[in-house]
Design an enzyme around this catalytic site. Structure first.
Site, short mmCIF file in Angstrom:
data_model
loop_
_atom_site.label_atom_id
_atom_site.label_comp_id
_atom_site.label_asym_id
_atom_site.label_seq_id
_atom_site.Cartn_x
_atom_site.Cartn_y
_atom_site.Cartn_z
N CYS A 45 63.55 54.42 35.08
CA CYS A 45 64.44 52.51 35.95
C CYS A 45 66.04 53.96 36.61
O CYS A 45 66.32 53.15 36.92
CB CYS A 45 64.68 52.24 34.78
SG CYS A 45 63.25 51.29 34.58
N THR A 46 66.42 54.69 35.43
CA THR A 46 67.36 55.66 35.51
C THR A 46 67.30 56.21 37.10
O THR A 46 68.60 55.90 38.02
CB THR A 46 67.58 56.77 34.71
OG1 THR A 46 68.42 56.20 33.64
CG2 THR A 46 68.93 56.97 35.05
#
Length: 162
Positions: A45-46
């Site tokens: 997600c980062t």
């Protein structure tokens, strides 16, 4: 109830970073990218958020707003945004209103156990508020660039909707 390509997207209202409440209707006249991710501050997600962040000026040039959405609380979203220097809003969808509209809650397996979670998905909405394109079961590498190219094509009127 899931939105379909070419259909108007319901005017969903949600809590976003920066102590704001956003409604999709306030973006009429601009294209909107809504990307759903499973959990703030996790590696995939980062990376995904960073890829969108790094292309934000190109999305801006294509008259396109970026919104990241997960079921994390607003504090987790604020921390994620600040830590990663995201230059777009993150939405807290704890009640799963947006997740339901876009049908992104799926049965997933993690370490042999089944649970309901967000299937990484992205949606491109046109300037009239209709769903123009969707990506489901997204793999992060190259995805933000693909979405950007679709947003640019939609702006030019050359995106094949459907």
């Amino acid at each position: 109830m899931s939105v379909s390509i070419g259909q108007p997207v319901p005017d969903v209202t949600a809590t976003a970073t920066g102590d704001t409440t956003l409604s999709l209707s306030e973006f009429k006249g601009r294209q909107v990218v809504i990307y759903f991710y499973p959990k703030a501050s996790t590696p995939g997600c980062t990376t995904e958020g960073s890829d969108f962040r790094d292309r934000k000026s190109d999305f801006d040039a294509a008259n396109t707003v970026i919104l990241g959405v997960s079921r994390d609380g607003i504090r987790a979203q604020e921390n994620f945004k600040a830590k990663q220097g995201f230059n777009f809003d993150l939405v807290s969808d704890k009640d799963e209103t947006m997740c339901t509209v876009f049908d992104v809650i799926k049965l997933k397996k993690l370490y042999g156990k089944e649970h309901l979670g967000i299937e990484r998905s992205t949606f491109l909405i046109d300037t009239e508020g209709r769903l123009a394109k969707e990506w489901r079961g997204v793999k992060v590498p190259g995805h933000a660039q693909e979405v950007l190219e679709a947003a640019q094509a939609l702006q030019k009127g050359s995106l094949n909707v459907g």
